[in-house]
Design an enzyme around this catalytic site. Sequence first.
Site, PDB file in Angstrom:
ATOM      1  N   GLU A 261      -1.049  -8.270  -6.374  1.00  0.00           N
ATOM      2  CA  GLU A 261      -1.418  -7.475  -5.194  1.00  0.00           C
ATOM      3  C   GLU A 261      -0.840  -6.073  -5.335  1.00  0.00           C
ATOM      4  O   GLU A 261       0.330  -5.901  -5.678  1.00  0.00           O
ATOM      5  CB  GLU A 261      -0.896  -8.144  -3.922  1.00  0.00           C
ATOM      6  CG  GLU A 261      -0.913  -7.296  -2.674  1.00  0.00           C
ATOM      7  CD  GLU A 261      -2.328  -6.876  -2.257  1.00  0.00           C
ATOM      8  OE1 GLU A 261      -2.501  -5.685  -1.924  1.00  0.00           O
ATOM      9  OE2 GLU A 261      -3.231  -7.743  -2.272  1.00  0.00           O
TER      10      GLU A 261
ATOM     11  N   ALA B   4      -4.431  -4.299 -10.179  1.00  0.00           N
ATOM     12  CA  ALA B   4      -5.038  -5.402 -10.930  1.00  0.00           C
ATOM     13  C   ALA B   4      -5.547  -4.952 -12.293  1.00  0.00           C
ATOM     14  O   ALA B   4      -5.352  -5.648 -13.302  1.00  0.00           O
ATOM     15  CB  ALA B   4      -6.181  -6.016 -10.116  1.00  0.00           C
TER      16      ALA B   4
ATOM     17  N   ASP C  50     -10.258 -11.596  -5.192  1.00  0.00           N
ATOM     18  CA  ASP C  50     -10.404 -11.475  -3.739  1.00  0.00           C
ATOM     19  C   ASP C  50      -9.977 -10.071  -3.325  1.00  0.00           C
ATOM     20  O   ASP C  50      -8.908  -9.865  -2.754  1.00  0.00           O
ATOM     21  CB  ASP C  50      -9.537 -12.538  -3.046  1.00  0.00           C
ATOM     22  CG  ASP C  50      -9.774 -12.590  -1.543  1.00  0.00           C
ATOM     23  OD1 ASP C  50     -10.812 -12.085  -1.089  1.00  0.00           O
ATOM     24  OD2 ASP C  50      -8.905 -13.129  -0.838  1.00  0.00           O
TER      25      ASP C  50
END
Length: 520
Positions: free
Chosen positions: A333, A366, A383
Amino acid sequence: MTTTEPAPPESATGRPSPRWRALLLAAVAACAACGLVYELALLTLSSSIHGGGIVATSLIVAGYVAALGAGALAVKPLLGHAAITFVAVETLLGVIGGLSAAALYVTFAFIGGSTWVLVVGTALIGGLVGAEVPLLMTLLQRGRTAGAADSGRVLANLNAADYFGALVGGLLWPFLLLPHLGMIRGAAATGVINLVAAAVVAVFLLRHIVSGRQLAVALGALSAALVLLVTLLIRADGIETTTRQRLYNDPIVAFARSPYQEIVVTRRGDDLRLYLDGGLQFSTRDEFRYTESLVYPALGQGARSVLVLGGGDGLAARELLRQNQIRDITQVELDPAVIDLARTTLREANRGALDDPRVTVVVDDAMTWLRSVDRTFDAVIVDLPDPDTPVLGRLYSTEFYALVTRALAPDGLMVVQAGSPYSTPTAFWRTVSTIESASFAVTPYHVHVPTFGDWGFALARRGPTPPAPTVPEGVGPLRFLNQEVLDAATVFSADVARQRLEPSTLDHPRIVDDIRKGYR
């Protein structure tokens, strides 16, 4: 009869005092820093409130630069009164720049449309900043009989101070003002600095140039402006809280502004909702429909290690931890503020998933993290928020999905949240085509999530054969998903039928334009 201002304090040589010039150049640097901060604040507000993007950024920058030129031309008739005009310009600039963020934010919350405030603010701030250089050049040349070389030296000093100040402003906004004060207080604090710089010039430098009456009027105006901005600084929290609450139907129970986004959590009864930059991310009323549909198809029949990209709310990790065969979960994250909220305000919703020993939390981008990954996972769950900015658009690119192959085991599965095939069909099918362009075979599917409407996903594996979505064996009864529901989810009606589209790439982030065309 033409009136001119007297020359500034002179040294023994008859030229303006070096101390006078040094203080004025210091004021140039301070004002340049403030001017750039105002422009960066406008760009930040455009991104936060309107979604930002290449077009909006280009219009703001181009409009600002054009306003600089217009301001320089507009001030030409006032150069004979450069000293008092400079103080007036800095007073207006401090007030308008200092209030710009609050005005834009309040207008957006109470009226709904704030584009005109952004345009007017850009024009006014750019025009006032553009007027500074001719006025300062005139002040620096007072009392001089300047040749070409001497004028060049003065201009060089002026430009050096101006550009150095701009550098300082460019560093202060992202590293100090925005993260520690926020947009409203950060802009107001910059306005205070702008006014203090003008006051220093007025008190220490211009008292020998302007009349006592002019100086008193100038200092009175500066004092009133300072009181206004200091009041805004003191009351900014209340203004921001009241204004923000108008944007949400339910009471706000948590708020954070990180360097990446504005994070809001609301609650009404048992319904907890997370918003990122005003966009709803989940509601506890029905998030299980979304989360189960995202997680379980990725597990196949034997996944033991799972990589979750995004999903910092911890809901995907919560579902994964329900399966005994899952040995480890790596959660990547970008925003640590989301992780903090997941461990506190959202802990009830995610059941403390991110503190489970099987979960490793990585705070990183990411795409950057995937470049250095040194292991593979049985499943990858992507996600991430909808790609409505170029920064997010790169995470929906061919290059990004190609990097995912480095982290995915040869027989592993990847699931990507892909948006709504009904509300944003082009973006949904663009995502599917982009994943396929990275050598994946894809099976799209969609389910109904009442909060979001029709919502789609893409299940992918490397190779030529599309995977069949299945609920893994041994999974107990779920609140929403079962095999029959999943089988039906792969069927698309004629009004949302498959589109064959060019992929979105880093060079051509087509999916960002797809999202910005709006909802059907």
